[in-house]
Design a protein around this motif. Structure first.
Motif, PDB file in Angstrom:
ATOM      1  N   ARG A 192      -0.560  21.241  -9.977  1.00 46.11           N
ATOM      2  CA  ARG A 192      -0.009  21.238  -8.623  1.00 46.11           C
ATOM      3  C   ARG A 192      -0.914  22.055  -7.693  1.00 46.11           C
ATOM      4  O   ARG A 192      -1.369  23.140  -8.034  1.00 46.11           O
ATOM      5  CB  ARG A 192       1.396  21.843  -8.642  1.00 46.11           C
ATOM      6  CG  ARG A 192       2.136  21.778  -7.304  1.00 46.11           C
ATOM      7  CD  ARG A 192       3.507  22.420  -7.424  1.00 46.11           C
ATOM      8  NE  ARG A 192       4.365  21.701  -8.352  1.00 46.11           N
ATOM      9  CZ  ARG A 192       5.093  20.638  -8.017  1.00 46.11           C
ATOM     10  NH1 ARG A 192       5.044  20.163  -6.777  1.00 46.11           N
ATOM     11  NH2 ARG A 192       5.849  20.043  -8.923  1.00 46.11           N
ATOM     12  N   GLN A 193      -1.150  21.549  -6.516  1.00 50.57           N
ATOM     13  CA  GLN A 193      -2.010  22.217  -5.552  1.00 50.57           C
ATOM     14  C   GLN A 193      -1.192  23.119  -4.626  1.00 50.57           C
ATOM     15  O   GLN A 193      -0.050  22.798  -4.284  1.00 50.57           O
ATOM     16  CB  GLN A 193      -2.781  21.188  -4.711  1.00 50.57           C
ATOM     17  CG  GLN A 193      -3.691  20.280  -5.531  1.00 50.57           C
ATOM     18  CD  GLN A 193      -4.785  21.041  -6.235  1.00 50.57           C
ATOM     19  OE1 GLN A 193      -5.499  21.833  -5.617  1.00 50.57           O
ATOM     20  NE2 GLN A 193      -4.934  20.811  -7.540  1.00 50.57           N
ATOM     21  N   GLN A 194      -1.768  24.250  -4.247  1.00 51.46           N
ATOM     22  CA  GLN A 194      -1.180  25.162  -3.264  1.00 51.46           C
ATOM     23  C   GLN A 194       0.268  25.532  -3.634  1.00 51.46           C
ATOM     24  O   GLN A 194       1.207  25.206  -2.908  1.00 51.46           O
ATOM     25  CB  GLN A 194      -1.232  24.544  -1.863  1.00 51.46           C
ATOM     26  CG  GLN A 194      -2.663  24.303  -1.386  1.00 51.46           C
ATOM     27  CD  GLN A 194      -2.715  23.643  -0.024  1.00 51.46           C
ATOM     28  OE1 GLN A 194      -1.809  22.887   0.344  1.00 51.46           O
ATOM     29  NE2 GLN A 194      -3.767  23.908   0.715  1.00 51.46           N
ATOM     30  N   VAL A 195       0.418  26.180  -4.764  1.00 51.58           N
ATOM     31  CA  VAL A 195       1.744  26.590  -5.222  1.00 51.58           C
ATOM     32  C   VAL A 195       2.151  27.875  -4.502  1.00 51.58           C
ATOM     33  O   VAL A 195       2.018  28.970  -5.019  1.00 51.58           O
ATOM     34  CB  VAL A 195       1.759  26.797  -6.750  1.00 51.58           C
ATOM     35  CG1 VAL A 195       3.178  27.059  -7.238  1.00 51.58           C
ATOM     36  CG2 VAL A 195       1.200  25.563  -7.449  1.00 51.58           C
ATOM     37  N   SER A 196       2.648  27.724  -3.286  1.00 49.44           N
ATOM     38  CA  SER A 196       3.036  28.885  -2.479  1.00 49.44           C
ATOM     39  C   SER A 196       4.517  29.187  -2.719  1.00 49.44           C
ATOM     40  O   SER A 196       5.363  29.000  -1.841  1.00 49.44           O
ATOM     41  CB  SER A 196       2.769  28.603  -0.996  1.00 49.44           C
ATOM     42  OG  SER A 196       3.090  29.724  -0.205  1.00 49.44           O
ATOM     43  N   HIS A 197       4.821  29.657  -3.927  1.00 47.60           N
ATOM     44  CA  HIS A 197       6.199  29.933  -4.305  1.00 47.60           C
ATOM     45  C   HIS A 197       6.600  31.339  -3.848  1.00 47.60           C
ATOM     46  O   HIS A 197       5.790  32.096  -3.318  1.00 47.60           O
ATOM     47  CB  HIS A 197       6.365  29.812  -5.820  1.00 47.60           C
ATOM     48  CG  HIS A 197       5.459  30.742  -6.576  1.00 47.60           C
ATOM     49  ND1 HIS A 197       5.699  32.100  -6.681  1.00 47.60           N
ATOM     50  CD2 HIS A 197       4.300  30.529  -7.262  1.00 47.60           C
ATOM     51  CE1 HIS A 197       4.754  32.673  -7.380  1.00 47.60           C
ATOM     52  NE2 HIS A 197       3.878  31.751  -7.747  1.00 47.60           N
ATOM     53  N   LEU A 198       7.861  31.677  -4.090  1.00 46.19           N
ATOM     54  CA  LEU A 198       8.367  33.014  -3.762  1.00 46.19           C
ATOM     55  C   LEU A 198       8.824  33.737  -5.022  1.00 46.19           C
ATOM     56  O   LEU A 198       9.709  34.592  -4.984  1.00 46.19           O
ATOM     57  CB  LEU A 198       9.538  32.902  -2.765  1.00 46.19           C
ATOM     58  CG  LEU A 198       9.205  32.323  -1.388  1.00 46.19           C
ATOM     59  CD1 LEU A 198      10.466  32.247  -0.533  1.00 46.19           C
ATOM     60  CD2 LEU A 198       8.142  33.146  -0.686  1.00 46.19           C
ATOM     61  N   GLY A 199       8.189  33.404  -6.154  1.00 46.88           N
ATOM     62  CA  GLY A 199       8.608  33.966  -7.426  1.00 46.88           C
ATOM     63  C   GLY A 199       8.561  35.479  -7.494  1.00 46.88           C
ATOM     64  O   GLY A 199       9.329  36.100  -8.234  1.00 46.88           O
TER      65      GLY A 199
END
Length: 380
Positions: A306-313
């Protein structure tokens, strides 16, 4: 449930057992807005009705504080968790991982949580802090009961027992400094205007508990995701460069910290179209935000490319996880060494038979039985 709530709107009124009514934030945009809004404070003193959020935190820690107190407390320990300091720890983390793997049987069924995903981060944070090896197991038992209590009474008892252990450790380090982080904190507390006794206990509690609980969950969940998506596991084995993206996708897909600590409105505000009254409690769901279809294509698909995984983990804003570099490093090393050590790793049970321990804070596997076959040439 999160998907159903997101479809209806970004903010919802809910009831949290043992705590009370609050607002739940479930979309990524609303979550980022809430986590950066200075009117939403972490200090429960801003609550109009709560005196406790249902937890059993010890002392006074960064998650319960706002600037300038939060800034002062974070500054005291931030240098110990920088990318550079964590990189210097890599050889030790690898050695601990290899030692645990060498102790596993060459083949057969093994619980990867109790034999690997749990003892690795426990050992790492305890060594950083300066907790004696003989106390690692006891410390985790109390910590686990605190984070995911089996009952309010059991949680309260664990809190009291862990607090007594922490006070004893602090006293030992104050009397005989040894250069560990806990020793440094004990020495800092002896200086004027540095740390109150309550803040010292709270700091040690937070670093010890947060320093391993989320990583145990992350390592376990990452391995579970790979085992239940064998095509993704094959991709990772074929291309080690996918290791870091795998960790990020695991953080997004199986977010260990389901929600932040509670926030409390210091003043009335509008949160993504929902009016929040002064004194109201707000809970931000990092797990729901990290599967928001407005930001992630096919959010319910586990995809290590997956590209650009800008999560809030790891959260966002002032309270972004201090130990994020360490958690990422431990998980990447744990996965890399495990895959290098065993040619075959398969889930040894039906995924539906696995038990997930849940709370408003954490979600983690109780166990993860796997079948192993060691690589040829690898010794015990």
């Amino acid at each position: 449930m999160y998907a159903q709530l997101r479809a209806k709107g970004p903010v919802h009124r809910i009831h949290v057992p043992e705590s009370g009514d609050c607002w739940l934030v479930v979309t990524r945009d609303a979550a980022r807005a809430a986590l950066t809004d200075p009117r939403l404070r972490n200090d429960i003193a801003y609550s109009s009705s709560w005196r406790t959020d249902g937890g059993h935190a010890i002392g006074r820690n960064m998650l319960q504080s706002d600037p300038p107190q939060h800034t002062r407390l974070r500054r005291l320990v931030a240098s110990h968790f920088t990318a550079g300091r964590v990189t210097a720890l890599h050889p030790r983390i690898e050695a601990l991982a290899d030692g645990l793997l060498a102790a596993l049987p060459s083949s057969g069924t093994v619980d990867i949580v109790s034999r690997y995903a749990l003892p690795l981060p426990v050992s790492v944070i305890c060594e950083i802090m300066g907790v004696p090896a003989s106390a690692h197991g006891t410390f985790h038992t109390f910590s686990n009961e605190l984070v995911l209590p089996t009952s309010p009474e059991a949680g309260a008892a664990a809190s009291a027992q862990l607090e007594a252990c922490i006070r004893e450790l602090i006293a030992q380090k104050a009397a005989a400094p040894d250069g560990t982080l806990l020793s440094d904190l004990a020495q800092a507390a002896a200086q004027p205007d540095s740390l109150t006794p309550q803040e010292l206990s709270g700091m040690v509690f937070l670093l010890l508990v947060a320093g391993h609980e989320t990583t145990v969950s992350l390592i376990s969940a990452a391995m579970y995701a790979l085992l239940t998506h064998p095509e993704q596991l094959a991709l990772l084995r074929a291309d080690p460069a996918l290791l870091a993206p795998t960790v990020e996708e695991a953080l997004r897909f199986h977010t260990p910290v389901h929600a932040t600590a509670f926030r409390f409105a210091a003043a009335p505000l509008d949160l993504s179209g929902t009016p929040i009254a002064a004194g109201d409690s707000v809970l931000v769901s990092l797990a729901a935000a990290s599967r928001d279809p407005l930001h992630f294509t096919a959010p319910d698909r586990f995809d290590i490319r997956r590209q650009q995984v800008s999560h809030l983990g790891f959260g966002h804003g002032l309270h972004h996880c201090l130990g994020a570099p360490l958690a990422r490093a431990e998980t990447a090393i744990a996965l890399r060494r495990l895959l290098a050590h065993h040619a075959t790793i398969e889930l040894a049970t039906d995924p539906a038979a696995l038990t997930w321990r849940t709370s408003t804070l954490l979600r983690s596997l109780t166990d993860l039985p796997v079948r192993l076959a060691r690589r040829r040439g690898t010794t015990a």
